[in-house]
Design a protein around this motif. Structure first.
Motif, PDB file in Angstrom:
ATOM      1  N   PRO A   1       0.788  -1.232   0.000  1.00 13.16           N
ATOM      2  CA  PRO A   1       0.000   0.000   0.000  1.00 13.16           C
ATOM      3  C   PRO A   1       0.819   1.281   0.000  1.00 13.16           C
ATOM      4  O   PRO A   1       0.258   2.360  -0.218  1.00 13.16           O
ATOM      5  CB  PRO A   1      -0.819  -0.119   1.290  1.00 13.16           C
ATOM      6  CG  PRO A   1       0.020  -0.966   2.180  1.00 13.16           C
ATOM      7  CD  PRO A   1       0.687  -1.961   1.275  1.00 13.16           C
ATOM      8  N   ALA A   2       2.125   1.193   0.218  1.00  8.29           N
ATOM      9  CA  ALA A   2       2.933   2.418   0.322  1.00  8.29           C
ATOM     10  C   ALA A   2       4.205   2.339  -0.503  1.00  8.29           C
ATOM     11  O   ALA A   2       5.225   2.922  -0.139  1.00  8.29           O
ATOM     12  CB  ALA A   2       3.258   2.694   1.792  1.00  8.29           C
TER      13      ALA A   2
ATOM     14  N   GLY B   1       6.288   5.422  -1.434  1.00  7.95           N
ATOM     15  CA  GLY B   1       7.087   6.025  -0.373  1.00  7.95           C
ATOM     16  C   GLY B   1       8.557   5.673  -0.469  1.00  7.95           C
ATOM     17  O   GLY B   1       9.402   6.342   0.140  1.00  7.95           O
TER      18      GLY B   1
ATOM     19  N   ASN C   1      -2.367   6.300   3.568  1.00  9.67           N
ATOM     20  CA  ASN C   1      -1.089   6.124   2.866  1.00  9.67           C
ATOM     21  C   ASN C   1      -0.709   7.423   2.161  1.00  9.67           C
ATOM     22  O   ASN C   1      -0.763   7.521   0.922  1.00  9.67           O
ATOM     23  CB  ASN C   1      -1.200   4.980   1.855  1.00  9.67           C
ATOM     24  CG  ASN C   1      -1.566   3.661   2.509  1.00  9.67           C
ATOM     25  OD1 ASN C   1      -0.715   2.973   3.059  1.00  9.67           O
ATOM     26  ND2 ASN C   1      -2.848   3.318   2.450  1.00  9.67           N
TER      27      ASN C   1
ATOM     28  N   SER D   1       1.951   8.817   1.346  1.00  7.05           N
ATOM     29  CA  SER D   1       3.090   8.818   0.427  1.00  7.05           C
ATOM     30  C   SER D   1       2.691   8.522  -1.002  1.00  7.05           C
ATOM     31  O   SER D   1       3.495   8.675  -1.929  1.00  7.05           O
ATOM     32  CB  SER D   1       4.121   7.775   0.872  1.00  7.05           C
ATOM     33  OG  SER D   1       3.575   6.455   0.790  1.00  7.05           O
ATOM     34  N   GLU D   2       1.441   8.106  -1.212  1.00  3.17           N
ATOM     35  CA  GLU D   2       1.018   7.594  -2.515  1.00  3.17           C
ATOM     36  C   GLU D   2       0.329   8.660  -3.362  1.00  3.17           C
ATOM     37  O   GLU D   2      -0.235   9.631  -2.855  1.00  3.17           O
ATOM     38  CB  GLU D   2       0.087   6.405  -2.320  1.00  3.17           C
ATOM     39  CG  GLU D   2       0.667   5.308  -1.463  1.00  3.17           C
ATOM     40  CD  GLU D   2       2.019   4.810  -1.956  1.00  3.17           C
ATOM     41  OE1 GLU D   2       2.048   4.074  -2.960  1.00  3.17           O
ATOM     42  OE2 GLU D   2       3.048   5.141  -1.327  1.00  3.17           O
TER      43      GLU D   2
ATOM     44  N   ARG E   1       2.010  13.734  -3.825  1.00  4.25           N
ATOM     45  CA  ARG E   1       1.779  12.722  -2.781  1.00  4.25           C
ATOM     46  C   ARG E   1       0.498  13.032  -2.007  1.00  4.25           C
ATOM     47  O   ARG E   1       0.225  14.167  -1.645  1.00  4.25           O
ATOM     48  CB  ARG E   1       2.968  12.669  -1.822  1.00  4.25           C
ATOM     49  CG  ARG E   1       4.245  12.108  -2.441  1.00  4.25           C
ATOM     50  CD  ARG E   1       5.265  11.790  -1.357  1.00  4.25           C
ATOM     51  NE  ARG E   1       6.604  11.538  -1.896  1.00  4.25           N
ATOM     52  CZ  ARG E   1       7.026  10.350  -2.334  1.00  4.25           C
ATOM     53  NH1 ARG E   1       6.201   9.331  -2.303  1.00  4.25           N
ATOM     54  NH2 ARG E   1       8.256  10.217  -2.795  1.00  4.25           N
TER      55      ARG E   1
END
Length: 339
Positions: free
Chosen positions: A57-58, A61, A145, A147-148, A207
Motif C-alpha cells: 500500500p505504500a 514512499g 497512505n 506517500s502515494e 503525494r
C-alpha cells in the motif's frame, strides 16, 4: 484521445448483441445519484481475486520526490469498477480498496452524466456505484497512505441524459459544493498550477493526491490530457477472437519497448486489456477475462506480460490490466529502480 462517435456506437452495438448471447441482467439506471451514503460500490469475490497475496500500500514512499510520474512503472486497472458486473462487461474481480492495497495506482473511472450526477458505467451497464463512492474509497486510502499518488483517468461514458448543466459543471459541483465530496477533493485532488502546460507532475508534488487524466471536454485543465501531448497510449482493444491475442500482445510489447527508451517527460500508457470486436468473437469466448487469463491453447495477456517484464528492465509506464495477478502487479512495481 476520446473515442469517436462511430467507435462509441460500435462498442454499444457489440455489447447489446453480446447480451443477447449470454444469460445476463443489466441493472437499471439509478433513480437518484446525488446522494450515495448507502452505496458500497461494486462487490468482487475475494476468494477468486487474482490479487490475493499482493499487498504493497505504500510502495511510492520508497521513491524520490523529484521523480516525474511519467518516469514510473505503475500498475493500473482498466474499467476499474467492474467487479461483479455482467460477464461481457466485467474486467476486474477485485474491489477498488483491494486494488489500491495491492499496489494499483492508476484507475480507469468511467462516469455517465445522468441527472446532474456521475454514475459509474461500463458503456450502457450501470456498475452499482457512483463518483462519490470512488472519491470516498480513494481518499480513505490516501489518508492511510499519504506517500502515494493515484492517477485517475476520468472519462465521460455512455450517453448523457436528464441533466440541467454541463459535465464540467457537475464535476465542479463534486469538487466545490457536494457535501459528500467537497472537503475530500479540496484536500486530495491535485490542482494544476497557474499557467499549467499539461505536463506530468512529480511524485513530490502529488503525494496524497488524485491526479486526473482528463478524458472529457472542459474549458479548465484538471490535469494532464488523456491522449494529449504528454501521453503516449496503446489501446488496441478490439480482437477478432482468442486467436487474435498474439497480435494484441505484439502491440503491447512494442509499447513496452517504446516506454523503455521514450522521452522521460512522456507518460506511456499500455493497455493489456482487450475485448471482442463483434458478437461472433464474444460467442467464441473472447471476453476481457479470458483474454487476460488465457484459455486452452492461448497464453493470456497477463502471463505474456509477466514473462516479458521478468526479463526486461526499464520503465514500463502505466500498465492498464484486466483482472491483474499479484505477480504481475509486483513485477511492475519492481521496475521502479531509482538507485
Amino acid at each position: 484521445m476520446a473515442p469517436s462517435p462511430t467507435r462509441r456506437r460500435s462498442s454499444r452495438a457489440l455489447l447489446i448483441a453480446a447480451l443477447l448471447l449470454a444469460p445476463l441482467t443489466l441493472a437499471a439506471a439509478p433513480q437518484a445519484l446525488a446522494s450515495s451514503a448507502g452505496s458500497t460500490g461494486s462487490a468482487g469475490s475475494s476468494a477468486d481475486d487474482r490479487l490475493t497475496g499482493a499487498h504493497d500500500p505504500a510502495w511510492m514512499g520508497r521513491l524520490p520526490d523529484d521523480a516525474s510520474l511519467a518516469s514510473l512503472s505503475i500498475p493500473g486497472t482498466h474499467d476499474t469498477m467492474t467487479a461483479g458486473a455482467s460477464p461481457v462487461a466485467q474486467t476486474q474481480d477485485a474491489t477498488l480498496p483491494e486494488q489500491l492495497g495491492a499496489g494499483v495506482r492508476a484507475l480507469d473511472i468511467r462516469t455517465r452524466h445522468f441527472r446532474d450526477s456521475f454514475a459509474i458505467h461500463h458503456d450502457l451497464e450501470y456498475l452499482h456505484a457512483n463518483f462519490t463512492d470512488v472519491v470516498r474509497q480513494v481518499t480513505d486510502f490516501l489518508v492511510a497512505n499519504p506517500s502515494e499518488t493515484v492517477l485517475m483517468r476520468l472519462k465521460s461514458e455512455y450517453t448523457e441524459a436528464e441533466n440541467t448543466r454541463t459535465y464540467q459543471d457537475t464535476l465542479n459541483w463534486y469538487v466545490n459544493d457536494n457535501p459528500d465530496t467537497r472537503d475530500l477533493l479540496r484536500t486530495h485532488l491535485w490542482t494544476p498550477p497557474a499557467g499549467y502546460d499539461g505536463s506530468i507532475p512529480t511524485l513530490g508534488q502529488t503525494r496524497g493526491k488524485i491526479v486526473v487524466l482528463q478524458n472529457f471536454t472542459a474549458t479548465t485543465e484538471y490535469g494532464p490530457r488523456w491522449g494529449g501531448p504528454y501521453t503516449d497510449i496503446q489501446d488496441d482493444y478490439a480482437l477478432s477472437g482468442l486467436a487474435d491475442v498474439s497480435r494484441k500482445w505484439g502491440q503491447a510489447r512494442a509499447q513496452f519497448e517504446r516506454s523503455r527508451v521514450g522521452a522521460p517527460g512522456t507518460l506511456f500508457v499500455n493497455h493489456l486489456s482487450a475485448t471482442a470486436a463483434d458478437a461472433g468473437a464474444v460467442a467464441g469466448g473472447a471476453l476481457p477475462v479470458t483474454i487476460a487469463d488465457g484459455a486452452v491453447g492461448v497464453i493470456g495477456m497477463n502471463a505474456r506480460a509477466l514473462s516479458f517484464l521478468a526479463d526486461a528492465g526499464g520503465r514500463t509506464g502505466v500498465v492498464m490490466t484486466d483482472v491483474p495477478t499479484a505477480e504481475l502487479v509486483t513485477e511492475i512495481i519492481a521496475h521502479n529502480d531509482f538507485r
